[in-house]
Design an enzyme around this catalytic site. Sequence first.
Site, short mmCIF file in Angstrom:
data_model
loop_
_atom_site.label_atom_id
_atom_site.label_comp_id
_atom_site.label_asym_id
_atom_site.label_seq_id
_atom_site.Cartn_x
_atom_site.Cartn_y
_atom_site.Cartn_z
N ARG A 142 -3.36 6.47 1.44
CA ARG A 142 -3.95 7.62 2.12
C ARG A 142 -3.00 8.35 3.05
O ARG A 142 -3.31 9.45 3.50
CB ARG A 142 -5.19 7.17 2.91
CG ARG A 142 -6.36 6.78 2.03
CD ARG A 142 -7.54 6.31 2.84
NE ARG A 142 -7.28 5.02 3.47
CZ ARG A 142 -8.14 4.41 4.29
NH1 ARG A 142 -9.29 4.99 4.60
NH2 ARG A 142 -7.84 3.24 4.82
N ARG A 181 -7.18 11.54 -5.15
CA ARG A 181 -8.44 10.83 -4.89
C ARG A 181 -9.62 11.79 -4.86
O ARG A 181 -10.70 11.49 -5.37
CB ARG A 181 -8.35 10.07 -3.57
CG ARG A 181 -9.64 9.36 -3.21
CD ARG A 181 -9.47 8.38 -2.09
NE ARG A 181 -10.76 7.91 -1.60
CZ ARG A 181 -10.94 6.87 -0.81
NH1 ARG A 181 -9.90 6.17 -0.43
NH2 ARG A 181 -12.13 6.52 -0.40
N TYR A 198 -14.85 -12.28 0.61
CA TYR A 198 -15.65 -11.09 0.31
C TYR A 198 -16.89 -11.46 -0.51
O TYR A 198 -17.97 -10.91 -0.31
CB TYR A 198 -14.82 -10.07 -0.47
CG TYR A 198 -13.73 -9.40 0.35
CD1 TYR A 198 -14.01 -8.27 1.11
CD2 TYR A 198 -12.44 -9.91 0.34
CE1 TYR A 198 -13.01 -7.65 1.85
CE2 TYR A 198 -11.43 -9.29 1.08
CZ TYR A 198 -11.72 -8.17 1.83
OH TYR A 198 -10.73 -7.57 2.57
N ARG A 244 0.82 -1.22 0.00
CA ARG A 244 0.00 0.00 0.00
C ARG A 244 0.85 1.26 0.00
O ARG A 244 0.47 2.27 0.62
CB ARG A 244 -0.95 0.04 1.20
CG ARG A 244 -2.12 -0.92 1.11
CD ARG A 244 -3.24 -0.49 2.08
NE ARG A 244 -4.01 -1.65 2.47
CZ ARG A 244 -4.22 -2.04 3.72
NH1 ARG A 244 -3.72 -1.34 4.73
NH2 ARG A 244 -4.93 -3.11 3.98
N ASP A 299 -7.03 -2.69 -6.71
CA ASP A 299 -7.62 -3.29 -5.52
C ASP A 299 -7.84 -4.77 -5.79
O ASP A 299 -8.11 -5.15 -6.94
CB ASP A 299 -8.95 -2.60 -5.20
CG ASP A 299 -9.47 -2.98 -3.82
OD1 ASP A 299 -10.20 -3.99 -3.72
OD2 ASP A 299 -9.13 -2.29 -2.84
#
Length: 355
Positions: A31, A40, A155, A27, A78
């Site tokens: 963020r 973003r 998921y 990652r 992702d």
Amino acid sequence: MTTLQNDTFLKALHRQPTTYTPVWMMRQAGRYLPEYRATRQKAGDFLSLCKNPNFATEVTLQPLDRYPLLDASIIFSDILTVPDAMGLGLYFVAGEGPKFERPLREEADIYKLKIPDIGKDLKYVVDAVSQIKKALQGRVPLIGFSGSPWTLATYMIEGQGGTDFLTIKKMAYSRPDLLHHILKTTTEAVTQYLNAQIEAGVDAIMIFDSWGGALSHQGYLEFSLPYMKVILSSLKMMSDKKIPSIMFTKGGGLWLEDQVSAGSDALGLDWQTDIKIAREKVGNRLALQGNLDPAILLSKPEAIEKEVVRILDGYGHGHGHIFNLGHGITEHTPPEHVDVMLTTVREYSQQFHTQ
């Protein structure tokens, strides 16, 4: 084909001599970087960021521009792009993470599950790989990736992340035939997806088995590891050579000996696994990647330096170590703390690579 200016990461993957321990971060485009947050915001939301090759290229390069000591880049995407392309309706809820509109619960829906058309449904990822590779201009290698079939299935069946995995485990114990159907279909989709990334120009592949550690011992050997083996054995050749690969099971330290035979070139380690013990178990059969606890980057520079040194000492002399975090970097990490980690790795590791 562009010649790489820095191939230290690839050399380490192949356990070849290097002058220092290469490093990248899971990652690393994320963020914690103000420039990422700005992009973003420009994109509107996370999925729009992922599905626009221009934005994906921009954010992939941001950490490299900020941190010249990084030895690899990873495509900005992702793991849930694959189940989204399979028609499950991925969406994100602020503060709650990813969810699916149509989770796989009913037998009829499970048997309707189809392998997506990679060239159409995931074209945006393949286009982003090509664009990123061109924009890198050979600075560092580019890593392509996917989630493991088991992790994607969690998921797809649970319908969201952050669960206790009871729905998928109930299926595993009561209707393993249904779960195996999902896993087989997803394995074929992931294989095609990764091969499309290879054709588009990635230099290495990583499989993220983020939830493999939720399984029992027998469960891991039945529902996770065999399907990763199938994928690794089905990856396309790159310039007449097998593309190097990394397999990472979070919480997977119990199965290191089993993972060695899966067919990857390196095993990723989470922070709960002692790298010294891992190296003793794996020996020189595979490279090892890891495994700083991401939370330590929230602390003080002295603590970061101390822990980096401990991990490098734990691996010890020799080649085949890629320094990384034990999982993804957290969004609250001060960017300057990453500099401390990178500088310490570069300077301290050189003593372990004397010829």
